[in-house]
Design an enzyme around this catalytic site. Structure first.
Site, PDB file in Angstrom:
ATOM      1  N   SER A  75       0.963  -1.185  -0.177  1.00 43.43           N
ATOM      2  CA  SER A  75       0.100   0.096   0.068  1.00 43.43           C
ATOM      3  C   SER A  75       0.806   1.194  -0.058  1.00 43.43           C
ATOM      4  O   SER A  75       1.994   1.187   0.576  1.00 43.43           O
ATOM      5  CB  SER A  75      -0.998   0.041   1.315  1.00 43.43           C
ATOM      6  OG  SER A  75      -1.452   1.377   1.410  1.00 43.43           O
ATOM      7  N   TYR A  92      -1.839  -1.272  10.886  1.00 41.81           N
ATOM      8  CA  TYR A  92      -2.070  -1.746   9.510  1.00 41.81           C
ATOM      9  C   TYR A  92      -0.828  -1.313   8.629  1.00 41.81           C
ATOM     10  O   TYR A  92      -0.612  -2.396   8.078  1.00 41.81           O
ATOM     11  CB  TYR A  92      -3.544  -1.041   8.959  1.00 41.81           C
ATOM     12  CG  TYR A  92      -3.580  -1.362   7.395  1.00 41.81           C
ATOM     13  CD1 TYR A  92      -3.823  -2.372   6.749  1.00 41.81           C
ATOM     14  CD2 TYR A  92      -3.249  -0.330   6.417  1.00 41.81           C
ATOM     15  CE1 TYR A  92      -3.750  -2.621   5.560  1.00 41.81           C
ATOM     16  CE2 TYR A  92      -3.404  -0.479   5.110  1.00 41.81           C
ATOM     17  CZ  TYR A  92      -3.585  -1.862   4.577  1.00 41.81           C
ATOM     18  OH  TYR A  92      -3.708  -1.963   3.314  1.00 41.81           O
ATOM     19  N   LYS A 144       1.938  -3.880   6.495  1.00 38.85           N
ATOM     20  CA  LYS A 144       2.352  -3.928   5.203  1.00 38.85           C
ATOM     21  C   LYS A 144       4.149  -3.698   5.040  1.00 38.85           C
ATOM     22  O   LYS A 144       4.578  -4.566   4.248  1.00 38.85           O
ATOM     23  CB  LYS A 144       1.717  -2.813   4.323  1.00 38.85           C
ATOM     24  CG  LYS A 144       0.241  -2.844   4.177  1.00 38.85           C
ATOM     25  CD  LYS A 144       0.086  -4.228   3.583  1.00 38.85           C
ATOM     26  CE  LYS A 144      -1.566  -4.348   3.328  1.00 38.85           C
ATOM     27  NZ  LYS A 144      -1.926  -5.845   2.869  1.00 38.85           N
TER      28      LYS A 144
HETATM   29  P1  NAD Z   1     -11.113  -7.020   1.289  1.00 34.57           P
HETATM   30  O1  NAD Z   1     -11.244  -6.917   2.611  1.00 34.57           O
HETATM   31  O2  NAD Z   1     -12.388  -6.721   0.310  1.00 34.57           O
HETATM   32  O3  NAD Z   1     -10.448  -8.392   0.744  1.00 34.57           O
HETATM   33  C1  NAD Z   1      -9.537  -8.918   1.592  1.00 34.57           C
HETATM   34  C2  NAD Z   1     -10.029 -10.480   1.682  1.00 34.57           C
HETATM   35  O4  NAD Z   1      -9.212 -11.279   2.477  1.00 34.57           O
HETATM   36  C3  NAD Z   1     -11.398 -10.684   2.400  1.00 34.57           C
HETATM   37  O5  NAD Z   1     -12.130 -11.288   1.434  1.00 34.57           O
HETATM   38  C4  NAD Z   1     -11.267 -11.266   3.666  1.00 34.57           C
HETATM   39  O6  NAD Z   1     -12.190 -12.143   3.841  1.00 34.57           O
HETATM   40  C5  NAD Z   1     -10.070 -12.138   3.271  1.00 34.57           C
HETATM   41  N1  NAD Z   1      -9.060 -12.427   4.720  1.00 34.57           N
HETATM   42  C6  NAD Z   1      -8.630 -11.718   5.546  1.00 34.57           C
HETATM   43  N2  NAD Z   1      -8.045 -12.176   6.221  1.00 34.57           N
HETATM   44  C7  NAD Z   1      -7.958 -13.380   6.002  1.00 34.57           C
HETATM   45  C8  NAD Z   1      -7.403 -14.815   6.470  1.00 34.57           C
HETATM   46  N3  NAD Z   1      -6.715 -14.774   7.351  1.00 34.57           N
HETATM   47  N4  NAD Z   1      -7.651 -16.027   5.742  1.00 34.57           N
HETATM   48  C9  NAD Z   1      -8.282 -15.811   4.476  1.00 34.57           C
HETATM   49  N5  NAD Z   1      -8.959 -14.891   4.144  1.00 34.57           N
HETATM   50  C10 NAD Z   1      -8.777 -13.784   4.688  1.00 34.57           C
HETATM   51  O7  NAD Z   1      -9.954  -5.956   0.922  1.00 34.57           O
HETATM   52  P2  NAD Z   1      -9.513  -5.196  -0.344  1.00 34.57           P
HETATM   53  O8  NAD Z   1      -9.623  -3.664  -0.709  1.00 34.57           O
HETATM   54  O9  NAD Z   1      -9.802  -6.207  -1.535  1.00 34.57           O
HETATM   55  O10 NAD Z   1      -7.682  -5.355  -0.215  1.00 34.57           O
HETATM   56  C11 NAD Z   1      -7.132  -6.357  -0.671  1.00 34.57           C
HETATM   57  C12 NAD Z   1      -5.671  -6.302  -0.269  1.00 34.57           C
HETATM   58  O11 NAD Z   1      -4.923  -4.913  -0.765  1.00 34.57           O
HETATM   59  C13 NAD Z   1      -5.482  -6.101   1.389  1.00 34.57           C
HETATM   60  O12 NAD Z   1      -4.329  -6.896   1.557  1.00 34.57           O
HETATM   61  C14 NAD Z   1      -5.504  -4.736   1.369  1.00 34.57           C
HETATM   62  O13 NAD Z   1      -4.600  -4.435   2.667  1.00 34.57           O
HETATM   63  C15 NAD Z   1      -4.542  -4.282   0.308  1.00 34.57           C
HETATM   64  N6  NAD Z   1      -4.862  -2.676   0.018  1.00 34.57           N
HETATM   65  C16 NAD Z   1      -6.020  -2.185  -0.062  1.00 34.57           C
HETATM   66  C17 NAD Z   1      -6.458  -1.079  -0.286  1.00 34.57           C
HETATM   67  C18 NAD Z   1      -7.634  -0.366  -0.464  1.00 34.57           C
HETATM   68  O14 NAD Z   1      -7.753   0.952  -0.303  1.00 34.57           O
HETATM   69  N7  NAD Z   1      -8.614  -1.408  -0.600  1.00 34.57           N
HETATM   70  C19 NAD Z   1      -5.079  -0.034  -0.541  1.00 34.57           C
HETATM   71  C20 NAD Z   1      -3.814  -0.664  -0.425  1.00 34.57           C
HETATM   72  C21 NAD Z   1      -3.821  -2.111  -0.259  1.00 34.57           C
HETATM   73  N1  UFG Z   2     -12.346  11.888   3.311  1.00 31.82           N
HETATM   74  C1  UFG Z   2     -13.304  12.696   3.503  1.00 31.82           C
HETATM   75  N2  UFG Z   2     -14.341  12.190   4.013  1.00 31.82           N
HETATM   76  C2  UFG Z   2     -14.573  10.637   4.197  1.00 31.82           C
HETATM   77  C3  UFG Z   2     -13.540   9.931   3.884  1.00 31.82           C
HETATM   78  C4  UFG Z   2     -12.596  10.452   3.292  1.00 31.82           C
HETATM   79  O1  UFG Z   2     -13.108  13.960   3.404  1.00 31.82           O
HETATM   80  O2  UFG Z   2     -15.733  10.363   4.743  1.00 31.82           O
HETATM   81  C5  UFG Z   2     -11.123  12.402   2.583  1.00 31.82           C
HETATM   82  C6  UFG Z   2      -9.773  11.939   3.520  1.00 31.82           C
HETATM   83  O3  UFG Z   2      -9.439  13.060   4.459  1.00 31.82           O
HETATM   84  C7  UFG Z   2      -8.764  11.951   2.360  1.00 31.82           C
HETATM   85  C8  UFG Z   2      -9.423  11.388   1.030  1.00 31.82           C
HETATM   86  O4  UFG Z   2     -10.939  11.637   1.424  1.00 31.82           O
HETATM   87  O5  UFG Z   2      -8.314  13.351   2.101  1.00 31.82           O
HETATM   88  C9  UFG Z   2      -9.333   9.977   0.717  1.00 31.82           C
HETATM   89  O6  UFG Z   2      -9.558   9.377   2.007  1.00 31.82           O
HETATM   90  P1  UFG Z   2      -9.769   7.530   1.983  1.00 31.82           P
HETATM   91  O7  UFG Z   2     -10.125   7.350   3.556  1.00 31.82           O
HETATM   92  O8  UFG Z   2     -10.652   7.085   0.900  1.00 31.82           O
HETATM   93  O9  UFG Z   2      -8.134   7.102   1.629  1.00 31.82           O
HETATM   94  P2  UFG Z   2      -6.880   7.467   2.338  1.00 31.82           P
HETATM   95  O10 UFG Z   2      -5.996   7.888   1.408  1.00 31.82           O
HETATM   96  O11 UFG Z   2      -6.929   8.021   3.637  1.00 31.82           O
HETATM   97  O12 UFG Z   2      -6.406   5.966   2.581  1.00 31.82           O
HETATM   98  C10 UFG Z   2      -6.502   4.830   1.628  1.00 31.82           C
HETATM   99  C11 UFG Z   2      -6.463   3.381   2.297  1.00 31.82           C
HETATM  100  C12 UFG Z   2      -5.782   3.103   3.348  1.00 31.82           C
HETATM  101  C13 UFG Z   2      -4.340   3.171   2.880  1.00 31.82           C
HETATM  102  C14 UFG Z   2      -4.044   4.737   2.564  1.00 31.82           C
HETATM  103  C15 UFG Z   2      -2.782   4.894   1.760  1.00 31.82           C
HETATM  104  O13 UFG Z   2      -7.929   3.471   2.804  1.00 31.82           O
HETATM  105  O14 UFG Z   2      -5.711   1.837   3.625  1.00 31.82           O
HETATM  106  O15 UFG Z   2      -4.984   5.059   1.259  1.00 31.82           O
HETATM  107  O16 UFG Z   2      -2.571   4.180   0.612  1.00 31.82           O
HETATM  108  F1  UFG Z   2      -3.430   3.069   3.826  1.00 31.82           F
END
Ligand code: NAD
Ligand code: UFG
Length: 341
Positions: free
Chosen positions: A129, A153, A157
């Site tokens: 991330s 979190y 990572k």
């Molecule tokens: P998500 O929660 O939709 O998907 C993660 C999946 O992993 C879920 O289906 C959950 O049931 C499964 N899971 C969790 N722990 C488990 C375990 N111990 N065994 C088996 N399954 C398990 O999340 P996502 O948004 O699809 O994110 C996927 C990956 O990308 C994550 O590792 C997350 O940290 C990373 N990531 C997400 C974002 C974002 O904004 N969505 C940003 C950066 C990184």
């Molecule tokens: N924001 C609002 N109102 C809301 C939600 C978000 O104003 O209700 C703003 C935040 O302050 C930020 C922007 O919208 O300026 C984006 O916020 P998000 O929560 O959508 O995303 P972030 O960048 O804060 O966080 C995301 C993921 C994290 C990851 C991070 C860095 O959720 O898991 O990107 O990659 F760690």
């Protein structure tokens, strides 16, 4: 040979599985359904219908911390590589439940790596991330910048990236891609799979779409006094289908090589919160009620990628624009007002 996708019923995982199947790959999903629904599998089958024989996708409901379940999966299938999405991902929750986050994300990865080693599978694409760039680096963020984190979190990572570096040093037959995602939004164009947050959404786009669909009254804009064009936070939003395709390119890249690379997956463009609201309104014709409130603790002003390494190494760049992202997020929300319920 199949690709094992951990967390494959989740938001990014499900979109990646669709792309893998469309590319003709055999896919095995392992997910404990802690943050996703089994119904996703039916939706994936529906989207890929006609092109895909049913036996190309299998699902195991299992926890990646369960060594024996993973051994069973590896012994029953011919697995060539792993895309590792499984993990807990809520920043705020990780502050409240650090042990659960370290246990699930770190121990889960360690068990997975042990079993991969046992079965001589040494290709892995890991979901990292942009959070690993911490508070102080200046955008555009390049992969060589020093890493730091501000919550458990993010620390999971950063630690997993370090673990994978150490694994590679110990045995350079491994081939590893550390993909640093920026802010994934959007959904498959069919509107059948998408992001389904539990409870109140933490992230901007699902909050906006829930206001648009009438589930929430108004959006709180966290901070209007940042040093940005309009005072609100700037992020690099990327369409989840572009992100999914980046995984296929990464798999291709690590095939027949022994390398470890950290690679940003972002568009390279920053959009402010107010900018996102007006793009959403333009793309959908729906007015979003909002109010300006205090900053959210831990947020930074600006975070966007330098996306040139992905282009150079993977021949990948994002194709969808912000209008596509808004339209597809809304299409998903409108067709599934209560997510997968
Ligand atoms: P998500 O929660 O939709 O998907 C993660 C999946 O992993 C879920 O289906 C959950 O049931 C499964 N899971 C969790 N722990 C488990 C375990 N111990 N065994 C088996 N399954 C398990 O999340 P996502 O948004 O699809 O994110 C996927 C990956 O990308 C994550 O590792 C997350 O940290 C990373 N990531 C997400 C974002 C974002 O904004 N969505 C940003 C950066 C990184
Ligand atoms: N924001 C609002 N109102 C809301 C939600 C978000 O104003 O209700 C703003 C935040 O302050 C930020 C922007 O919208 O300026 C984006 O916020 P998000 O929560 O959508 O995303 P972030 O960048 O804060 O966080 C995301 C993921 C994290 C990851 C991070 C860095 O959720 O898991 O990107 O990659 F760690």
């Amino acid at each position: 040979m199949a690709v094992l996708v951990t967390g494959g019923t989740g938001y990014i995982g499900s979109h990646t599985v669709v792309e893998l199947l469309n590319e003709g790959k055999d896919v095995i999903i392992v997910d404990n359904l802690s943050n996703s629904k089994e119904m996703v599998l039916l939706r994936i089958a529906e989207i890929t219908k006609g092109e895909i024989a049913e036996d190309r996708l299998s699902f195991y409901e299992a926890d990646i911390l369960d060594y024996e379940s993973l051994e069973k999966i590896f012994s029953e299938n011919s697995i060539d590589s792993v895309i590792h999405f499984a993990g807990l991902k809520a920043v705020g929750e990780s502050v409240a439940k650090p042990v659960e986050y370290y246990m699930n994300n770190i121990t889960g990865t360690l068990v997975l790596l042990e079993v991969m080693k046992e079965f001589n599978v040494k290709k892995i694409v890991f979901s990292s991330s942009a959070t690993v760039y911490g508070l102080h680096n200046v955008s555009p963020l390049t992969e060589e910048l020093p890493l730091s984190t501000t919550n458990p979190y993010g620390s999971t990572k950063m630690m997993i990236e370090q673990i994978l570096q150490d694994v590679y040093v110990s045995d350079n037959e491994w081939s590893i891609a550390l993909l640093r995602y920026f802010n994934p939004i959007g959904a498959h164009k069919s509107g059948r799979i998408g992001e389904d947050p539990t409870g109140t959404p933490n992230n901007l786009m699902p909050y906006i779409t829930q206001v648009a669909v009438g589930k929430r009254e108004m959006l709180n804009v966290f901070g209007a006094d940042y040093n940005t064009e309009d005072g609100t936070g700037v992020r690099d939003y990327i369409h989840v289908v572009d992100l999914a395709k980046g995984h296929l390119k990464a798999l291709q890249y690590i095939d027949n090589k022994n390398i470890i690379e950290a690679i940003n997956l972002g568009t390279g463009n920053g959009i402010s919160v107010l900018g996102m609201i007006s793009n959403f309104e333009k793309a959908t014709g729906i007015k979003i009620q909002y109010q300006l409130v205090e900053r959210r603790p831990g947020d930074i002003a600006t975070c966007f990628a330098d996306a040139t390494k992905a282009l150079k190494l993977l021949d990948w760049k994002a194709k969808y624009n912000i209008e596509d992202m808004c339209r597809d997020s809304w299409n998903w929300q409108q067709n599934n007002p209560d997510g997968y319920q």
